[in-house]
Design a protein around this motif. Structure first.
Motif, mmCIF file in Angstrom:
data_model
loop_
_atom_site.group_PDB
_atom_site.id
_atom_site.type_symbol
_atom_site.label_atom_id
_atom_site.label_comp_id
_atom_site.label_asym_id
_atom_site.label_seq_id
_atom_site.Cartn_x
_atom_site.Cartn_y
_atom_site.Cartn_z
ATOM 1 N N PHE A 25 -9.671 2.355 -1.162
ATOM 2 C CA PHE A 25 -8.949 1.474 -0.501
ATOM 3 C C PHE A 25 -9.591 0.469 -1.395
ATOM 4 N N ASN A 52 -0.597 2.347 -5.787
ATOM 5 C CA ASN A 52 0.529 0.760 -5.502
ATOM 6 C C ASN A 52 0.311 -0.167 -6.597
ATOM 7 N N PRO A 89 0.568 -0.991 0.154
ATOM 8 C CA PRO A 89 0.105 0.036 0.559
ATOM 9 C C PRO A 89 0.534 1.257 0.295
ATOM 10 N N SER A 128 -5.206 -4.286 -2.557
ATOM 11 C CA SER A 128 -5.026 -4.970 -0.979
ATOM 12 C C SER A 128 -4.327 -5.862 -2.186
ATOM 13 N N VAL A 155 -5.120 2.587 -3.122
ATOM 14 C CA VAL A 155 -4.611 1.258 -3.066
ATOM 15 C C VAL A 155 -5.332 -0.148 -3.149
#
Length: 322
Positions: free
Chosen positions: A207, A155, A89, A187, A185
């Motif tokens: 996220f 990322n 991240p 995951s 981000v």
């Protein structure tokens, strides 16, 4: 049965694990239908920790999560190829063109995209990315030697390429840089803990977790200015410039997902939600006037959790899709 989107996303993440090393480096960890991930072997870990540059060939469809030098050489016409890059991240992806031998005039191309595209949907969405969509593409055939280094804004990044002539190809070097304030981000894992901070910036941050999850927010600070908490209106989040929302859906683009809950008041404690959607997103919207922060943890839903509700859980969503 998983949907096509869920299969494709999980294929990408599975491919990520498998692509971290050559075949001789792969170890299977009790692979099951629900968790078919592969781990890096100790041999590759030792090589990388010794400071050696990791090198290998690229496949037409590939996934990279480590730094190194990667080469693609066409053995036959390859017309629909892509490589996905992903980091932790707090990392940004840098792609350097070391060597490119393609025929731009003959219809070949090599493009870097700042983010991911899957089934026509983008991450980050156009609402969350600082650049317009057209500027998120860097086309080697247009930029050439002018821009040989491209850095992502988050990322994840990817390249698209088309090569007609066998023997043509390219070599790239992938590096990672630290991002002090991670915003958007994806995951790599179905469980984790993360703190998102937006310091006086007018931006939206998402996220994304491509799994059905239980997500628990343990700390939320909104409108923190000069050591004081600003009083928030009591009538929901309508018209509030700083808030957090939870989204669920079946695609990659947060702007096309369903709003499940929003939070516009600071609190310390625990707010938990079970989200059975194929993709779960926690999104923070910031006016830029304050320092906003949210801390949350998440883990993949299991069958028992879909059947047992907890007292502090918000109503569950999307369970028919899992």
């Amino acid at each position: 049965m998983p949907s096509a989107f869920q299969f494709q996303c999980h294929f990408v993440l599975i491919f990520l694990a498998a692509s971290k090393g050559e075949t001789r480096y792969l170890e299977v960890r009790d692979a099951s239908e629900d968790e078919p991930f592969l781990l890096l072997s100790e041999d590759l870990k030792r090589e990388l920790s010794a400071g050696q540059i990791y090198r290998r060939s690229l496949r037409c469809i590939d996934m990279l999560s480590i730094e190194g030098q990667f080469t693609f050489t066409a053995e036959q016409p390859q017309l629909h190829c892509a490589t996905f890059f992903i980091g932790e991240p707090e990392e940004l992806i840098t792609v350097d063109y070391d060597f490119v031998n393609i025929d731009c005039q003959g219809g070949d191309f090599l493009k870097v995209f700042d983010g991911w595209i899957l089934k026509g949907e983008k991450f980050p969405s156009s609402l969350d990315h600082p650049l317009p969509t057209s500027q998120r593409y860097v086309d080697f055939c247009e930029s050439g030697n002018i821009q040989r280094t491209i850095r992502s804004s988050q990322n994840v990044a990817m390249i698209f390429f088309r090569i007609h002539q066998p023997g043509s190809g390219f070599t790239i070097t992938v590096k990672k840089n630290t991002n002090l304030f991670p915003c958007n981000v994806i995951s790599q894992t179905p469980s984790g803990r993360f703190t998102m901070v937006i310091p006086h910036q007018h931006r939206n941050c998402s996220f994304s977790i491509i799994y059905p999850v239980v997500i628990k927010i343990s700390d939320l600070i909104l409108g923190h200015l000069n050591g004081l908490f600003l009083k928030k209106p009591s009538a929901g989040c309508a018209g509030v410039g700083d808030f957090v929302e939870l989204l669920g859906g079946t695609g990659l683009d947060p702007s096309k997902m369903f709003p499940l809950a929003d939070l516009c008041h600071s609190f310390h404690g625990s707010a938990q939600m079970k989200i059975g959607c194929e993709n779960t997103v926690l999104r923070m919207v910031s006016s830029g006037k304050h320092i906003n922060r949210v801390t949350f943890e998440y883990h993949q839903l299991d069958l028992q959790e879909t059947e047992n509700r907890k007292e502090n859980s918000i109503e569950e969503f999307c369970f028919p899709s899992i």
